[in-house]
Design a protein around this motif. Structure first.
Motif, mmCIF file in Angstrom:
data_model
loop_
_atom_site.group_PDB
_atom_site.id
_atom_site.type_symbol
_atom_site.label_atom_id
_atom_site.label_comp_id
_atom_site.label_asym_id
_atom_site.label_seq_id
_atom_site.Cartn_x
_atom_site.Cartn_y
_atom_site.Cartn_z
ATOM 1 N N LEU A 251 104.252 4.331 48.430
ATOM 2 C CA LEU A 251 103.306 3.264 48.102
ATOM 3 C C LEU A 251 102.736 2.653 49.380
ATOM 4 O O LEU A 251 101.546 2.348 49.457
ATOM 5 C CB LEU A 251 103.995 2.196 47.252
ATOM 6 C CG LEU A 251 104.275 2.588 45.804
ATOM 7 C CD1 LEU A 251 105.284 1.634 45.171
ATOM 8 C CD2 LEU A 251 102.990 2.614 44.984
ATOM 9 N N GLY A 252 103.586 2.527 50.398
ATOM 10 C CA GLY A 252 103.121 2.017 51.680
ATOM 11 C C GLY A 252 102.088 2.915 52.321
ATOM 12 O O GLY A 252 101.105 2.438 52.913
ATOM 13 N N LEU A 253 102.282 4.241 52.229
ATOM 14 C CA LEU A 253 101.295 5.178 52.761
ATOM 15 C C LEU A 253 99.932 5.007 52.095
ATOM 16 O O LEU A 253 98.898 5.257 52.703
ATOM 17 C CB LEU A 253 101.765 6.623 52.555
ATOM 18 C CG LEU A 253 102.955 7.108 53.393
ATOM 19 C CD1 LEU A 253 103.275 8.556 53.049
ATOM 20 C CD2 LEU A 253 102.678 6.970 54.890
ATOM 21 N N LEU A 254 99.948 4.573 50.837
ATOM 22 C CA LEU A 254 98.705 4.378 50.086
ATOM 23 C C LEU A 254 98.151 2.960 50.234
ATOM 24 O O LEU A 254 97.145 2.613 49.617
ATOM 25 C CB LEU A 254 98.947 4.671 48.603
ATOM 26 C CG LEU A 254 99.234 6.140 48.267
ATOM 27 C CD1 LEU A 254 99.820 6.263 46.860
ATOM 28 C CD2 LEU A 254 97.959 6.971 48.385
ATOM 29 N N GLY A 255 98.837 2.138 51.033
ATOM 30 C CA GLY A 255 98.368 0.779 51.259
ATOM 31 C C GLY A 255 98.674 -0.174 50.130
ATOM 32 O O GLY A 255 98.018 -1.216 49.995
ATOM 33 N N ILE A 256 99.690 0.156 49.322
ATOM 34 C CA ILE A 256 100.065 -0.690 48.185
ATOM 35 C C ILE A 256 101.340 -1.445 48.535
ATOM 36 O O ILE A 256 102.375 -0.847 48.829
ATOM 37 C CB ILE A 256 100.291 0.158 46.919
ATOM 38 C CG1 ILE A 256 99.004 0.912 46.556
ATOM 39 C CG2 ILE A 256 100.750 -0.710 45.755
ATOM 40 C CD1 ILE A 256 99.181 1.933 45.463
ATOM 41 N N ALA A 257 101.275 -2.776 48.522
ATOM 42 C CA ALA A 257 102.445 -3.588 48.836
ATOM 43 C C ALA A 257 103.522 -3.358 47.790
ATOM 44 O O ALA A 257 103.259 -3.423 46.592
ATOM 45 C CB ALA A 257 102.061 -5.062 48.885
ATOM 46 N N ALA A 258 104.747 -3.097 48.256
ATOM 47 C CA ALA A 258 105.794 -2.722 47.305
ATOM 48 C C ALA A 258 107.166 -3.214 47.728
ATOM 49 O O ALA A 258 108.170 -2.518 47.547
ATOM 50 C CB ALA A 258 105.817 -1.201 47.142
ATOM 51 N N ALA A 259 107.239 -4.412 48.288
ATOM 52 C CA ALA A 259 108.537 -4.929 48.689
ATOM 53 C C ALA A 259 109.447 -5.111 47.482
ATOM 54 O O ALA A 259 110.654 -4.901 47.564
ATOM 55 C CB ALA A 259 108.358 -6.260 49.426
ATOM 56 N N ASP A 260 108.858 -5.493 46.365
ATOM 57 C CA ASP A 260 109.619 -5.721 45.135
ATOM 58 C C ASP A 260 109.251 -4.610 44.144
ATOM 59 O O ASP A 260 108.395 -4.786 43.274
ATOM 60 C CB ASP A 260 109.282 -7.099 44.564
ATOM 61 C CG ASP A 260 110.187 -7.481 43.404
ATOM 62 O OD1 ASP A 260 111.051 -6.658 43.034
ATOM 63 O OD2 ASP A 260 110.015 -8.575 42.867
#
Length: 330
Positions: A251-260
């Motif tokens: 998700l990070g590679l796609l620029g989507i915040a995903a801490a939670d």
């Protein structure tokens, strides 16, 4: 395309099939899949995971996010979990299997050739490969009455779509989906763009009359809704870890915040169920990724429910039971 040909001797009950026609791995090498013959009326279609690639950085061979070939290293006898046919707890022990390895970086949905650099051409032929394996499943097991369409990680994301395709080929079979390790991937333009622009996934969209939109608007959660609209009798289930580190990475590679991550998992379930899908879920605590090919399949327990028991009930079409961690950090 020409019929697939078997060219490798059976190994511990499995035989390797080299696919012909337009099937190939990302580097243009031959694609092969594996078949286990057991009960001819009960069959599993299992799609292997292994990351994804969609640009010059992620698609560089050896970079880590995906693998580029299939072969002896994909031998399913090396796997545990649902592949342990000697374990009496395994609800799939007597099932025949078609195991579709993954070597195209496109979550089994692509049909495109992409140049990501002067010396970096990638064959995103995952849809061609997996569809060939699925078609051969029907040829090998035409009397299939119960079919489980499942997979891990990148192999779990397309399971709803392949269940719908399987319904078209085996209209009288009871079909169950079990997606392991992709539940956090949301409705997001970045994901839709990769599906459409990098992988050419529009060719994977079947000509169902119920189809709404195209790859520019589809997302991983939409695959559940579209397949349900086409074949409402399919049963859908998902397993995920609440803070899945691998999903967070991609998700990070796609620029989507995903801490939670668990928030995305829960939001996606709400979205899918709003589309009319009776989605059954098992959400476990911690940062794990997948479990179906692991010994943990038999020991994982959430809120007093063993995962193996939950999967057994899912396959047997028992009443809906959602399992969700309360202390999800693990």
């Amino acid at each position: 395309s020409p019929a697939p040909t078997t060219d490798v001797a059976p190994v511990a009950g499995w035989r390797q099939v080299t696919a012909s026609g337009e099937c190939m791995c990302s580097d243009g090498s031959p694609y092969s899949y594996w078949i286990r013959e057991a009960d001819p009326t009960k069959v599993v279609f299992f799609m292997q995971g292994g990351g994804a690639c969609f640009d010059a950085t992620t698609c560089t061979p050896g970079s880590g996010p995906y693998k580029t070939t299939t072969g002896a290293s994909d031998d399913p006898t090396n796997l545990s979990g649902v592949f342990d046919f000697d374990d009496g707890r395994n609800p799939l022990a007597d099932y025949s299997f078609v195991f579709a390895p993954y070597c195209t970086g496109d979550v089994h949905l692509g049909n495109a050739t992409r140049e990501y650099g002067p010396e970096l051409t990638v064959q995103h032929k995952g849809s061609v490969n997996a569809t060939t394996a699925l078609n051969d499943l029907v040829t090998q097991f035409p009397d299939t009455a119960q079919l489980v369409v499942t997979g891990e990680s990148a192999g779990s994301l397309p399971t709803p779509l392949y269940a719908g395709l399987a319904h078209d080929l085996l209209p009288n079979a009871e079909i169950t989906v079990l997606a392991d390790g992709s539940g956090a991937l949301p409705v997001a333009p970045a994901i839709n763009a990769v599906l459409a622009q990098a992988w050419g996934a529009e060719s994977a969209i079947p000509p169902w009359p119920e189809i709404v939109g195209d790859t520019a608007t589809w997302s991983p959660p939409d695959l559940f809704v579209q397949s349900h609209n086409h074949a409402p009798e399919i049963i859908f289930g998902r397993h995920d870890y609440a803070f899945d580190g691998v999903q967070q990475f991609f998700l990070g590679l796609l620029g989507i915040a995903a801490a939670d991550v668990v928030t995305l998992i829960d939001q996606n379930e709400t979205y899918i169920e709003a589309g009319g899908v009776d989605l059954r879920s098992y959400i476990a605590p911690g940062q794990g990724h997948t479990v179906l090919s692991s010994p943990t399949f038999y020991t994982e327990t959430v809120e007093g429910v063993l995962l193996v028991d939950w999967v057994t009930d899912l396959i047997r079409r028992q009443p809906d039971l959602d399992v969700h961690c309360t202390d999800c950090v693990g």
